[in-house]
Design a protein around this motif. Structure first.
Motif, PDB file in Angstrom:
ATOM      1  N   VAL A 119      -0.509 -12.016   7.486  1.00  0.00           N
ATOM      2  CA  VAL A 119       0.226 -10.255   7.535  1.00  0.00           C
ATOM      3  C   VAL A 119       0.930  -9.934   7.584  1.00  0.00           C
ATOM      4  CG1 VAL A 119      -0.834  -8.325   8.101  1.00  0.00           C
ATOM      5  CG2 VAL A 119      -2.450  -9.479   6.980  1.00  0.00           C
ATOM      6  N   SER A 120       1.432 -11.207   9.068  1.00  0.00           N
ATOM      7  CA  SER A 120       2.536 -10.890   9.574  1.00  0.00           C
ATOM      8  C   SER A 120       3.668 -11.274   8.525  1.00  0.00           C
ATOM      9  CB  SER A 120       2.812 -11.761  10.788  1.00  0.00           C
ATOM     10  OG  SER A 120       2.261 -11.357  12.287  1.00  0.00           O
ATOM     11  N   VAL A 121       4.059 -12.192   7.670  1.00  0.00           N
ATOM     12  CA  VAL A 121       4.690 -12.639   6.889  1.00  0.00           C
ATOM     13  C   VAL A 121       5.274 -11.293   5.777  1.00  0.00           C
ATOM     14  CG1 VAL A 121       4.773 -14.341   4.716  1.00  0.00           C
ATOM     15  CG2 VAL A 121       3.899 -15.329   7.079  1.00  0.00           C
ATOM     16  N   TYR A 122       3.653 -10.763   5.334  1.00  0.00           N
ATOM     17  CA  TYR A 122       3.751  -9.122   4.861  1.00  0.00           C
ATOM     18  C   TYR A 122       4.756  -8.526   5.270  1.00  0.00           C
ATOM     19  CZ  TYR A 122       0.289 -10.777   1.327  1.00  0.00           C
ATOM     20  OH  TYR A 122       0.017 -11.752  -0.378  1.00  0.00           O
ATOM     21  N   ALA A 123       3.997  -8.075   6.353  1.00  0.00           N
ATOM     22  CA  ALA A 123       4.681  -6.843   7.542  1.00  0.00           C
ATOM     23  C   ALA A 123       6.328  -6.955   7.178  1.00  0.00           C
ATOM     24  CB  ALA A 123       4.223  -6.883   8.571  1.00  0.00           C
ATOM     25  N   VAL A 124       6.944  -8.653   7.369  1.00  0.00           N
ATOM     26  CA  VAL A 124       8.810  -8.763   7.658  1.00  0.00           C
ATOM     27  C   VAL A 124       9.202  -8.405   6.331  1.00  0.00           C
ATOM     28  CG1 VAL A 124       9.856  -9.968   7.852  1.00  0.00           C
ATOM     29  CG2 VAL A 124       8.416 -10.641   9.757  1.00  0.00           C
ATOM     30  N   SER A 125       8.679  -8.757   4.973  1.00  0.00           N
ATOM     31  CA  SER A 125       8.734  -8.664   4.224  1.00  0.00           C
ATOM     32  C   SER A 125       9.204  -6.721   3.966  1.00  0.00           C
ATOM     33  CB  SER A 125       7.270  -9.042   3.038  1.00  0.00           C
ATOM     34  OG  SER A 125       6.578  -8.654   2.494  1.00  0.00           O
ATOM     35  N   LEU A 127       9.177  -4.656   5.985  1.00  0.00           N
ATOM     36  CA  LEU A 127      10.519  -4.294   7.056  1.00  0.00           C
ATOM     37  C   LEU A 127      12.120  -4.543   6.445  1.00  0.00           C
ATOM     38  CD1 LEU A 127       8.917  -5.215  10.498  1.00  0.00           C
ATOM     39  CD2 LEU A 127       9.681  -3.062   9.824  1.00  0.00           C
ATOM     40  N   LEU A 128      11.772  -5.728   5.531  1.00  0.00           N
ATOM     41  CA  LEU A 128      13.534  -6.146   5.336  1.00  0.00           C
ATOM     42  C   LEU A 128      13.183  -5.140   3.412  1.00  0.00           C
ATOM     43  CD1 LEU A 128      13.197  -9.994   5.667  1.00  0.00           C
ATOM     44  CD2 LEU A 128      14.161  -8.384   6.836  1.00  0.00           C
ATOM     45  N   GLU A 129      12.876  -4.386   3.444  1.00  0.00           N
ATOM     46  CA  GLU A 129      12.232  -3.601   1.830  1.00  0.00           C
ATOM     47  C   GLU A 129      11.899  -4.807   0.988  1.00  0.00           C
ATOM     48  OE1 GLU A 129      14.855  -0.535   1.812  1.00  0.00           O
ATOM     49  OE2 GLU A 129      15.293  -0.290   3.870  1.00  0.00           O
ATOM     50  N   LYS A 130      11.158  -5.765   0.919  1.00  0.00           N
ATOM     51  CA  LYS A 130      11.589  -6.322  -0.063  1.00  0.00           C
ATOM     52  C   LYS A 130       9.989  -7.035  -0.165  1.00  0.00           C
ATOM     53  CE  LYS A 130      16.106  -8.322  -0.415  1.00  0.00           C
ATOM     54  NZ  LYS A 130      16.778  -9.555  -0.490  1.00  0.00           N
ATOM     55  N   ARG A 228       7.917  12.462   2.223  1.00  0.00           N
ATOM     56  CA  ARG A 228       8.864  12.947   1.625  1.00  0.00           C
ATOM     57  C   ARG A 228      10.206  12.048   2.123  1.00  0.00           C
ATOM     58  NH1 ARG A 228       6.642  16.882   5.044  1.00  0.00           N
ATOM     59  NH2 ARG A 228       8.301  16.141   6.388  1.00  0.00           N
ATOM     60  N   ALA A 229      10.127  10.699   2.963  1.00  0.00           N
ATOM     61  CA  ALA A 229      11.562  10.212   2.640  1.00  0.00           C
ATOM     62  C   ALA A 229      11.433   8.870   1.227  1.00  0.00           C
ATOM     63  CB  ALA A 229      11.298   9.347   3.822  1.00  0.00           C
ATOM     64  N   ASP A 230      12.421   8.583   1.257  1.00  0.00           N
ATOM     65  CA  ASP A 230      13.143   7.148   0.037  1.00  0.00           C
ATOM     66  C   ASP A 230      11.296   6.559   0.434  1.00  0.00           C
ATOM     67  OD1 ASP A 230      14.043   5.667   1.702  1.00  0.00           O
ATOM     68  OD2 ASP A 230      15.478   6.006   1.823  1.00  0.00           O
ATOM     69  N   THR A 231      11.424   5.586  -0.777  1.00  0.00           N
ATOM     70  CA  THR A 231      10.029   4.400  -0.572  1.00  0.00           C
ATOM     71  C   THR A 231      11.152   3.279   0.468  1.00  0.00           C
ATOM     72  OG1 THR A 231      10.321   4.975  -3.142  1.00  0.00           O
ATOM     73  CG2 THR A 231       9.326   2.507  -2.132  1.00  0.00           C
ATOM     74  N   GLY A 232      12.191   3.157   0.769  1.00  0.00           N
ATOM     75  CA  GLY A 232      11.919   2.075   2.015  1.00  0.00           C
ATOM     76  C   GLY A 232      11.694   2.359   2.897  1.00  0.00           C
ATOM     77  N   VAL A 233      11.671   3.816   3.632  1.00  0.00           N
ATOM     78  CA  VAL A 233      11.147   4.217   4.651  1.00  0.00           C
ATOM     79  C   VAL A 233       9.731   4.409   4.766  1.00  0.00           C
ATOM     80  CG1 VAL A 233      10.731   6.584   6.144  1.00  0.00           C
ATOM     81  CG2 VAL A 233      13.200   6.143   4.850  1.00  0.00           C
ATOM     82  N   PHE A 234       9.168   4.540   3.448  1.00  0.00           N
ATOM     83  CA  PHE A 234       7.724   4.417   4.023  1.00  0.00           C
ATOM     84  C   PHE A 234       7.496   2.562   3.872  1.00  0.00           C
ATOM     85  CE2 PHE A 234       4.186   3.072   0.528  1.00  0.00           C
ATOM     86  CZ  PHE A 234       3.254   3.754   1.727  1.00  0.00           C
ATOM     87  N   PHE A 235       7.454   2.430   3.612  1.00  0.00           N
ATOM     88  CA  PHE A 235       7.779   0.820   3.167  1.00  0.00           C
ATOM     89  C   PHE A 235       7.829  -0.070   4.816  1.00  0.00           C
ATOM     90  CE2 PHE A 235       6.865   0.198  -1.519  1.00  0.00           C
ATOM     91  CZ  PHE A 235       6.045  -0.754  -1.197  1.00  0.00           C
ATOM     92  N   ARG A 236       9.335   0.715   5.225  1.00  0.00           N
ATOM     93  CA  ARG A 236       9.381   0.405   6.802  1.00  0.00           C
ATOM     94  C   ARG A 236       8.223   0.683   7.523  1.00  0.00           C
ATOM     95  NH1 ARG A 236      14.604   1.360   5.124  1.00  0.00           N
ATOM     96  NH2 ARG A 236      14.878   3.324   6.510  1.00  0.00           N
ATOM     97  N   VAL A 237       7.915   1.904   7.251  1.00  0.00           N
ATOM     98  CA  VAL A 237       7.100   2.510   8.376  1.00  0.00           C
ATOM     99  C   VAL A 237       5.739   2.045   7.949  1.00  0.00           C
ATOM    100  CG1 VAL A 237       5.923   4.328   8.956  1.00  0.00           C
ATOM    101  CG2 VAL A 237       7.563   4.842   8.527  1.00  0.00           C
ATOM    102  N   LEU A 238       5.164   1.608   6.702  1.00  0.00           N
ATOM    103  CA  LEU A 238       3.934   0.225   6.959  1.00  0.00           C
ATOM    104  C   LEU A 238       4.348  -1.247   7.358  1.00  0.00           C
ATOM    105  CD1 LEU A 238       1.422   0.184   5.498  1.00  0.00           C
ATOM    106  CD2 LEU A 238       2.715  -0.876   3.306  1.00  0.00           C
TER     107      LEU A 238
END
Length: 258
Positions: A119-125, A127-130, A228-238
């Motif tokens: 899951v750490s690998v998922y999380a880093v992906s 955070l990198l917005e990929k 409300r924020a863009d998708t990048g913000v959402f995935f970085r928070v996630l």
């Protein structure tokens, strides 16, 4: 908990504010991001787990009921992805019951280490917005089955379930869909607690409810911001939430012998 000192009561209250915030802000992590700190204050897992579980039932039901009313009245679209829930529960319910019953015992460190590293690998992906998507029904199935088993032995299924859900559920549906899933899984766990005679800590649950409620309200505001924020913000928070969950789990394994 009647023999605690004042500073311990204060610390527990603040940590339940944090638990409520994480739960409603992210839709996961209310247990794994709070329990390690609670155990530093008072080392009694079976005191805190029923409290966290009952708070989750209460606030998840409240949130989902509110969203359902808004959707029914046409003020908002549905925020629960029912097809994903049917898929998840079909895969998770049997291993969940196996985990609760303790019929199959796998080495805790092996299972936990695998979960947190992957899951750490998922999380880093994220955070990198990929964000990584397996595109494999087999991998997703493995994650969900393991998530069911782990949720039966503890309350920490989120690291396995969230990456699968995030790849299959729209972002405005993710939190509330997870809430319904946690509601079902935690209700089974609480029933097991009651069946085996574990004290459900009703008084402490009610006493700490206002603190968790305050955190819940803060988390709702934070969740609204991420939507409300863009998708990048959402995935970085996630991704940030998943990474913190995973690192907390690894540190607990290394230093707590869990």
């Amino acid at each position: 908990m009647s023999d605690l000192e004042f500073w311990q009561y204060a610390a527990v209250a603040l940590l339940f504010v944090w638990s409520g915030f994480v739960r409603s802000g992210l839709g996961f992590g209310g247990a794994v991001l709070t329990l390690p700190f609670l155990l530093m204050v008072y080392n009694a897992p079976l005191v805190f787990l029923p409290i966290i579980a009952m708070h989750l039932l209460f606030f998840s039901f409240l949130t989902i009921a509110t969203a359902h009313v808004r959707a029914r009245d046409g003020r908002a679209e549905s925020t629960v992805n029912w097809p994903f829930l049917r898929y998840a529960l079909a895969l998770m319910i049997v291993p969940k019951l196996i985990g609760v019953a303790g019929v199959l015992t796998l080495p805790t460190n092996v299972v936990s280490g695998f979960i947190f590293v992957v899951v750490s690998v998922y999380a880093v992906s994220y955070l990198l917005e990929k964000p990584f998507k397996s595109h494999s029904r087999t991998v997703d199935t493995l994650f969900m089955v393991l998530g069911g088993y782990v949720s039966g032995t503890s309350l920490v299924a989120a690291p396995l379930v969230v990456p699968v859900a995030a790849s299959r559920v729209r972002k405005h549906e993710l939190r509330d869909t997870l809430f319904v899933l946690w509601f079902v899984l935690v209700a089974i766990k609480l029933a097991a607690f009651a069946w085996t005679g574990v004290d459900l800590q009703w008084r402490a649950t009610l006493a700490l409810l206002p603190f968790a409620g305050f955190g819940h309200l803060l988390g709702l505001r934070f969740h609204s911001y991420t939507l409300r924020a863009d998708t990048g913000v959402f995935f970085r928070v996630l991704g940030g939430g998943l990474l913190v969950v995973s690192l907390a789990g690894l540190l607990r394994m290394v230093f707590g012998g869990a």
